[in-house]
Structure formats: C-alpha cells, structure tokens
Design a protein around this motif. Structure first.
Motif, short mmCIF file in Angstrom:
data_model
loop_
_atom_site.label_atom_id
_atom_site.label_comp_id
_atom_site.label_asym_id
_atom_site.label_seq_id
_atom_site.Cartn_x
_atom_site.Cartn_y
_atom_site.Cartn_z
N ALA A 140 0.85 -1.20 0.00
CA ALA A 140 0.00 0.00 0.00
C ALA A 140 0.88 1.25 0.00
O ALA A 140 1.79 1.37 0.82
N MET A 141 0.60 2.17 -0.93
CA MET A 141 1.42 3.37 -1.09
C MET A 141 0.58 4.43 -1.82
O MET A 141 -0.62 4.25 -2.01
N ILE A 177 -0.24 -0.98 -4.56
CA ILE A 177 -1.67 -0.69 -4.46
C ILE A 177 -1.85 0.73 -3.92
O ILE A 177 -1.38 1.04 -2.82
N GLN A 178 -2.50 1.56 -4.70
CA GLN A 178 -2.67 2.95 -4.28
C GLN A 178 -3.75 3.06 -3.21
O GLN A 178 -4.93 2.81 -3.46
N ARG A 237 -4.95 3.20 5.00
CA ARG A 237 -3.77 2.37 4.73
C ARG A 237 -3.36 1.59 5.98
O ARG A 237 -3.07 0.40 5.92
N LEU A 238 -3.35 2.28 7.11
CA LEU A 238 -3.01 1.61 8.36
C LEU A 238 -4.04 0.52 8.69
O LEU A 238 -3.67 -0.61 9.05
N ALA A 241 2.72 -2.03 3.95
CA ALA A 241 2.31 -0.64 3.70
C ALA A 241 3.44 0.29 4.11
O ALA A 241 4.17 0.02 5.07
N TRP A 242 3.57 1.38 3.36
CA TRP A 242 4.48 2.46 3.75
C TRP A 242 3.73 3.36 4.72
O TRP A 242 2.68 3.89 4.38
#
Length: 302
Positions: free
Chosen positions: A144-145, A171-172, A179-180, A191-192
């Motif tokens: 995830a970014m 994955i945007q 995202r978290l 995930a970033w």
C-alpha cells in the motif's frame, strides 16, 4: 374601531418581522464576508496527520502563531492528493508534502518555492501474518502506497535491486488512516507508513522491513506558492511563521512528542499506548532542502 386597531397592530408586527428577517440576513451576509476576508488574509497550510506536521499543530495549539501576530490556519486532510488539490487550486498558501509530489505539481504548472526540509520518514511495514522479513520476499505481494509520492519513489529504490520471484504489486491507498487499517486487518501484505501510524502498526506486531532513513534521502518538505507569498505582507507572515515553527521544534526536541498528548489526540486520533511508544524524533528548524534531494530521479509512470 376595535377591529381597525387589531389590523393596525398586525400590520406593524408584520413589518417589524420583515425588517428583522431582512436585517438578520444582511448581518449574516456581512459576517460571511468578514470571515471570508479574514480567511483570505490568513496564511493557510495543507497538512496531514503525520509527524512532520507536529510543529505546526503545536505552534497552533500553544498559540505561538498568535503571540507573534500571524494568523495561521491549518487545513487538515488524510490524503496527499487532497492536500495537492487545495494547494494547486490556491485555497492554501503552503503545504507539508514531499519532494516527489512537489516535482509533479511543478511539472503541472504550479509555481512554488521550497520553504524547508522536514524530518519526515516512512517505514515499509509488513503484516505479521505475511511473515515477510526481506525485500526479496515481496514477489506477488501487495504494498500500500501513494502514486507519484515519496512512497512511490521508495518502492522504486528498494525493489530495483531485489531479486523477486515475481512482480510486487503497488496498491494505491491514498488515505493514510485507511492504509493503516488495511494493514492491521491483513488486507495488505505491507504498507508504507509515517509516524505516528508506524508506531501503531509496530505495536500490533507487524514487522519493519525497510526504513527510508537508510536510503539517505530527505524527502519531506514544506512548500509555498510563489504567487501567494511574494508580496511584503506575506513575507512578513512567513517570517513570523518561521519563528513560531522553530519555537515549536525547540519545545518538541526538549520535551518529546509524548509530552503533548492532547495535541496528538486532537490531530492524530491516536491512543495512549501509541503516544507512550512514540520514538524520540528530532525536529529541525526551517532550512532549505539539500540540492542532492531536490535532484532525485523521478518515479516511473505506472
């Protein structure tokens, strides 16, 4: 005669009510115009619930901006693209962002200046159920970014030299809070995340695979629009902003983020466990980004 008096009183009442409504609407319009004028004169920044914005939140809550006579207003978003929309559209004068997104906005025709670098960093955190420990294990995994951002650039850097069994999927997921949650719910393999969301993820048992500080790139920046900050009044505002920002950095460096739990709860919506576990971060005074960071290679277009 009695009926005539009643009619007269009713007429007077109707006229007075009409005047009252009209007066109320006039005052409401005047109030709206006053608020709009004050907002247009204020110095506005688009911000995210990430640690690099903490000096702004603290300076706002401790009235450091007010003390120095500058009206700073923070427009809080949870996705970088929403910050960009506000900045490019001119509804804010400044933005806390990263160099990759600045380059994209500049390429799109937005004229801006770098006000400062920030200490922003991101961690690539793998879901505890994915059992990922090394970047070469990310074949066929979902990361995830956000496209055209520091996290996109970091994906380029860490995946470029990795020998993967198959492609890793970017994955945007623009909203940092979503995202978290997707990582915590095992909907993403990794995930970033920036602080303090990264701390929340680590506390849940998820594994840090990469830390952007190891890449030796300072990607976080504060930028301002040239066309909205060029006149003498705006320059005076930015000078006061800089002084308040530096004061907030000094307070954070002396006391740590955890000392300001109320600010963290208000702007980051984090729990006390996360607040207690936050790492010791260093917040630098306003300073221009390094040229070597500004000259970074753009991310590929996917």
């Amino acid at each position: 005669m009695k009926h005539i008096v009643i009619y007269i009183l009713l007429a007077i009442f109707a006229v007075s009510c009409g005047n009252s409504i009209e007066e109320k609407e006039r005052l409401t319009r005047a109030e709206r115009q006053r608020l709009h004028r004050e907002d247009s004169l204020a110095l506005k920044f688009a911000v995210l619930p990430t640690a690099d914005c903490m000096p702004l939140f603290l300076a706002k809550e401790l009235r450091m901006f007010d003390t120095l006579g500058v009206d700073v207003r923070l427009r809080c978003f949870t996705a970088q693209m929403d910050c960009d929309t506000a900045f490019v559209g001119g509804s804010v004068e400044g933005i806390v962002t990263d160099i990759v997104r600045v380059k994209r906005m500049t390429a799109g025709g937005t004229s801006l200046d770098y006000l400062s670098t920030t200490g922003a960093y991101w961690q690539l955190i793998a879901s505890r159920k994915s059992r990922l420990k090394r970047i070469n294990q990310f074949g066929d995994k979902m990361i995830a970014m956000t496209r055209y951002s520091a996290t996109d650039y970091l994906c380029d850097r860490v995946l470029a030299g990795a020998k993967l069994s198959s492609m890793a999927f970017r994955i945007q997921v623009n909203d940092v809070n979503i995202r978290l949650r997707m990582l915590l719910n095992n909907e993403m393999d990794a995930a970033w995340l920036a602080e303090p969301l990264a701390t929340t993820a680590r506390l849940a048992g998820n594994n840090v695979v990469i830390d952007s500080r190891d890449v030796n790139k300072r990607l976080g920046v504060i930028a301002v629009r040239k066309d909205r900050t060029a006149d003498a009044r705006r320059r005076k505002q930015l000078a006061a902003f800089t002084k308040a920002y530096n004061m907030a950095c000094d307070s954070l460096n002396a006391n740590g983020m955890g000392r300001y739990a109320d600010v963290l709860r208000k702007y980051y919506k984090v729990d006390d466990r996360t607040i207690s576990a936050l790492p010791k971060l260093k917040f630098n005074h306003i300073e221009k980004p390094r040229q070597q960071d500004i000259d970074l290679t753009s991310t590929s277009k996917k």
